[in-house]
Motif scaffolding. Structure first.
Motif, PDB file in Angstrom:
ATOM      1  N   THR A  47     102.339  13.192  49.182  1.00  0.00           N
ATOM      2  CA  THR A  47     103.688  13.846  48.965  1.00  0.00           C
ATOM      3  C   THR A  47     104.666  12.361  48.940  1.00  0.00           C
ATOM      4  O   THR A  47     105.799  12.586  48.749  1.00  0.00           O
ATOM      5  CB  THR A  47     104.003  14.595  50.519  1.00  0.00           C
ATOM      6  OG1 THR A  47     103.488  14.113  51.570  1.00  0.00           O
ATOM      7  CG2 THR A  47     103.530  15.800  50.029  1.00  0.00           C
ATOM      8  N   ASP A  49     104.404  10.254  46.979  1.00  0.00           N
ATOM      9  CA  ASP A  49     104.449   9.722  45.596  1.00  0.00           C
ATOM     10  C   ASP A  49     105.610  10.690  44.960  1.00  0.00           C
ATOM     11  O   ASP A  49     105.859  10.579  43.836  1.00  0.00           O
ATOM     12  CB  ASP A  49     103.165  10.064  44.901  1.00  0.00           C
ATOM     13  CG  ASP A  49     102.325   8.963  45.315  1.00  0.00           C
ATOM     14  OD1 ASP A  49     102.541   7.899  45.733  1.00  0.00           O
ATOM     15  OD2 ASP A  49     100.973   9.375  45.013  1.00  0.00           O
ATOM     16  N   LEU A  51     108.855  11.982  43.596  1.00  0.00           N
ATOM     17  CA  LEU A  51     110.071  11.650  42.915  1.00  0.00           C
ATOM     18  C   LEU A  51     111.244  12.743  43.595  1.00  0.00           C
ATOM     19  O   LEU A  51     111.287  13.760  42.978  1.00  0.00           O
ATOM     20  CB  LEU A  51     110.129  11.551  41.537  1.00  0.00           C
ATOM     21  CG  LEU A  51     111.321  10.903  41.076  1.00  0.00           C
ATOM     22  CD1 LEU A  51     111.946   9.492  41.376  1.00  0.00           C
ATOM     23  CD2 LEU A  51     111.168  10.871  39.213  1.00  0.00           C
ATOM     24  N   PHE A  53     115.003  14.199  44.147  1.00  0.00           N
ATOM     25  CA  PHE A  53     116.379  14.316  43.994  1.00  0.00           C
ATOM     26  C   PHE A  53     117.478  14.488  44.702  1.00  0.00           C
ATOM     27  O   PHE A  53     117.207  15.497  45.516  1.00  0.00           O
ATOM     28  CB  PHE A  53     116.440  15.476  42.575  1.00  0.00           C
ATOM     29  CG  PHE A  53     115.124  15.009  41.376  1.00  0.00           C
ATOM     30  CD1 PHE A  53     115.815  14.632  40.508  1.00  0.00           C
ATOM     31  CD2 PHE A  53     113.907  15.479  41.422  1.00  0.00           C
ATOM     32  CE1 PHE A  53     115.164  14.495  39.296  1.00  0.00           C
ATOM     33  CE2 PHE A  53     113.242  15.302  40.486  1.00  0.00           C
ATOM     34  CZ  PHE A  53     113.585  14.818  39.463  1.00  0.00           C
ATOM     35  N   ASN A  60     114.249   5.074  44.801  1.00  0.00           N
ATOM     36  CA  ASN A  60     113.435   5.958  44.211  1.00  0.00           C
ATOM     37  C   ASN A  60     113.778   7.551  44.265  1.00  0.00           C
ATOM     38  O   ASN A  60     112.999   8.302  44.458  1.00  0.00           O
ATOM     39  CB  ASN A  60     112.020   6.073  45.082  1.00  0.00           C
ATOM     40  CG  ASN A  60     111.107   4.614  44.480  1.00  0.00           C
ATOM     41  OD1 ASN A  60     111.417   3.971  43.506  1.00  0.00           O
ATOM     42  ND2 ASN A  60     110.197   4.232  45.426  1.00  0.00           N
ATOM     43  N   THR A  62     116.552  10.132  42.356  1.00  0.00           N
ATOM     44  CA  THR A  62     117.551  10.519  41.549  1.00  0.00           C
ATOM     45  C   THR A  62     118.750  11.121  41.967  1.00  0.00           C
ATOM     46  O   THR A  62     118.616  12.255  42.616  1.00  0.00           O
ATOM     47  CB  THR A  62     116.945  11.284  40.232  1.00  0.00           C
ATOM     48  OG1 THR A  62     115.871  10.417  39.806  1.00  0.00           O
ATOM     49  CG2 THR A  62     118.046  11.506  39.393  1.00  0.00           C
ATOM     50  N   LEU A 198     109.417  17.810  42.577  1.00  0.00           N
ATOM     51  CA  LEU A 198     108.070  18.443  42.081  1.00  0.00           C
ATOM     52  C   LEU A 198     106.859  17.782  42.631  1.00  0.00           C
ATOM     53  O   LEU A 198     106.802  16.473  42.575  1.00  0.00           O
ATOM     54  CB  LEU A 198     107.988  18.454  40.557  1.00  0.00           C
ATOM     55  CG  LEU A 198     109.222  19.136  39.774  1.00  0.00           C
ATOM     56  CD1 LEU A 198     108.836  19.052  38.442  1.00  0.00           C
ATOM     57  CD2 LEU A 198     108.808  20.861  40.216  1.00  0.00           C
ATOM     58  N   THR A 199     106.003  18.476  43.085  1.00  0.00           N
ATOM     59  CA  THR A 199     104.734  18.204  43.496  1.00  0.00           C
ATOM     60  C   THR A 199     103.536  18.459  42.550  1.00  0.00           C
ATOM     61  O   THR A 199     102.377  18.024  42.590  1.00  0.00           O
ATOM     62  CB  THR A 199     104.385  18.384  44.868  1.00  0.00           C
ATOM     63  OG1 THR A 199     104.224  20.054  44.897  1.00  0.00           O
ATOM     64  CG2 THR A 199     105.533  17.895  45.860  1.00  0.00           C
TER      65      THR A 199
END
Lengths: 208, 326
Positions: A47, A49, A51, A53, A60, A62, A198-199
């Motif tokens: 988790t 890793d 990305l 938002f 890291n 957005t 998202l995972t």
């Protein structure tokens, strides 16, 4: 589901049997449908890793705007056409996580050359309500091709056929047409000071 | 001579084939051959799309993503789609290079998700498991960095097939009305049935994952490799099929185990023992086939759990692939 075997093979001194012809046709149509592929199989390893938002942005992360949809993931894919001319059924699962807020996730799958729009039609989307900072939530849906100009889940249009250079059997350059679609996954946060990511995604074709 | 591969299949009605009524006509044979040409000319997914969520952290450095794939002998060209994401506006130039030699430069300017396409010829037509890597490098002139958000590779459908027993193309003209019926292996009725007998539904790729820099563990027990359980289902070719075999590949080094466990109970362990240089190791695993009675084809046992560790020593992994055996 039948598959032809050697015993039914046509030979010159024996008439072709009706069963051989029927099996040959049925087998070919069956194989065309069974060509369906796994298109996306992905999960993060950790988790950490993910990305994220977030309205706040950061390293890291957005930066996104609250209450406005944002594009979380996009992937172009070649899609399979079944023997009756319709596209294979998409089966999709999406895993996502959110911190401190409710995350809505919408999925659209449409010809790659159609301009991006947010798909919000019920039944064609995966909706996840991933609250909290630890648990992942998984949503899934079957079907859901979307063409803005045509009603119906399975509608795809000829203009989604894109041509790529390829080579014929004699080594000459030619053109092959393929059906290219694009998967977009949109998210929307409904509260400030929150983040989402998202995972995992699983998207495969099913003959139906 | 070659056989044209149609864009899409043609539906052939089985009701046209009735015992004791009328002969099987050209209007049935020709669509059948169109379909066998379509089937033999198709390509498969070589690398399942996956998101490495990997930041290309420096310019001028090559980052390689490694894959094991199952190719189909008829494929002549590959299509890569590489998804890159930039997080701020600015010039970003990436060079994508396949291990088969294809390369393309891809320029990005605005913040967002960008899709690069690379089409390359397959230098030699082969089947079976092979390595297929993608190297991405940001040019030193880039003012912003990019993150890799998707890697995918498919075989592009063929335009034409050779009319022979290698590619199994059949010329539909050999099945026109009033033409001679021949027991040939590449034309007429004999060619059509030869093409049917040698047709196959190739589902080559089930799972891919790779990062350029290895991840490691030294856990003495099994721990989860992925955050969630991916899902796989094999094709159902014959009545009575319940499982079909796949091969699980791990690219890594060190000492430790990677265990693959399906919900159907079958499992496979890929063991590394003092492996000094990164290498591919593999084991086979039985995966459920699709259940046609279900709306989504899910047999109910489609989840795969991948774990690693178990030895208490360091195992490093750069890539995992699950592909078909044939």
């Amino acid at each position: 589901m039948t598959r032809i075997n050697g015993s039914g093979r046509y030979v010159a001194d024996r008439p072709l049997s009706v069963n051989t012809a029927r099996n040959g046709i049925a087998n070919t149509l069956h194989l065309i449908d069974q060509y369906c592929q796994h298109r996306i199989t992905w999960s993060v390893t950790d988790t950490d890793d993910v990305l994220f938002f977030s309205p706040g942005g950061g390293s890291n992360v957005t930066e996104v705007t609250v209450d406005e949809p944002f594009l979380m993931y996009s992937q172009e894919l070649i899609w399979t056409i079944r023997h009756d001319g319709t596209p294979a059924v998409p089966v999709i699962r999406v895993r996502a996580r959110a911190s401190g807020a409710v995350l809505d996730v919408a999925v659209s799958l449409m010809p790659a050359n159609v301009p991006r729009t947010l798909s919000v039609t019920p039944g064609q989307n995966v909706w996840l309500a991933a609250e909290g900072s630890v648990d992942n939530t998984e949503g899934s849906v079957v079907g859901g091709f979307r063409d803005p100009n045509t009603a119906g889940d399975r509608a795809l249009v000829d203009r989604s056929l894109l041509k790529f250079p390829t080579e014929d059997g004699d080594g000459n350059t030619a053109q092959a047409a393929v059906l290219l679609v694009r998967l977009d996954i949109w998210g929307q946060l409904d509260a400030s000071e929150s983040s989402a990511g998202l995972t995992g995604i699983w998207l495969r074709e099913f003959s139906g | 001579m070659s056989a044209r591969v149609p864009h899409r299949p043609t539906n052939v009605s089985l009701s046209q084939v009735k015992s004791g009524l009328v002969p099987l006509g050209a209007d049935t044979w020709q669509p059948l051959v169109d379909n066998t040409n379509y089937l033999h000319g198709r390509g498969g997914q070589l690398i399942c799309a996956y998101d490495p969520v990997y930041l290309l952290s420096t310019t001028g450095s090559a980052f390689t993503f490694r894959h094991k794939v199952s190719r189909r002998h008829n494929a002549s060209h590959l299509l890569w789609t590489i998804t890159l994401q930039t997080h701020e506006d600015g010039n970003c130039l990436a060079t994508l290079t396949s291990s088969l030699g294809g390369t393309v430069d891809f320029s990005m300017g605005q913040t967002g998700i960008h899709t690069a396409r690379l089409v390359e010829a397959v230098p030699s037509r082969q089947t079976g498991a092979q390595d297929l890597d993608m190297t991405i490098e940001l040019d030193t002139s880039s003012s912003v960095l990019a993150r890799v958000r998707g890697i995918s590779c498919v075989e592009i459908p063929r335009y034409e097939l050779a009319v022979d027993e290698t590619e199994y193309g059949v010329n539909p003209n050999s099945l026109r009305a009033s033409t001679t019926v021949l027991d040939d292996t590449a034309k007429s009725v004999g060619g059509a049935l030869t093409a049917v007998q040698n047709a196959g539904a190739h589902r080559g790729a089930f799972l891919h994952w790779s990062v350029p820099i290895a991840v490691s563990t030294s856990d003495a027990s099994y721990i989860a490799f992925f955050d969630g359980a991916p899902a796989l289902l094999q094709r159902k070719l014959f009545d009575g099929d319940t499982v079909r075999s796949v091969t699980c590949y791990v690219y890594g080094s060190g000492t430790g185990d990677v265990r693959f466990t399906m919900d159907n109970g079958d499992s496979a362990v890929v063991s590394f023992s003092g492996v000094g240089s990164n290498t591919w190791l593999s084991e086979t695993l039985d995966v459920d086939v699709e259940d046609p009675s279900q709306d989504d084809g899910n047999s109910g046992d489609d989840n795969i759990t991948i774990e690693w560790g178990n030895q208490g020593t360091i195992i490093s992994v750069l890539a995992i692939a699950i592909i078909a055996n044939s």
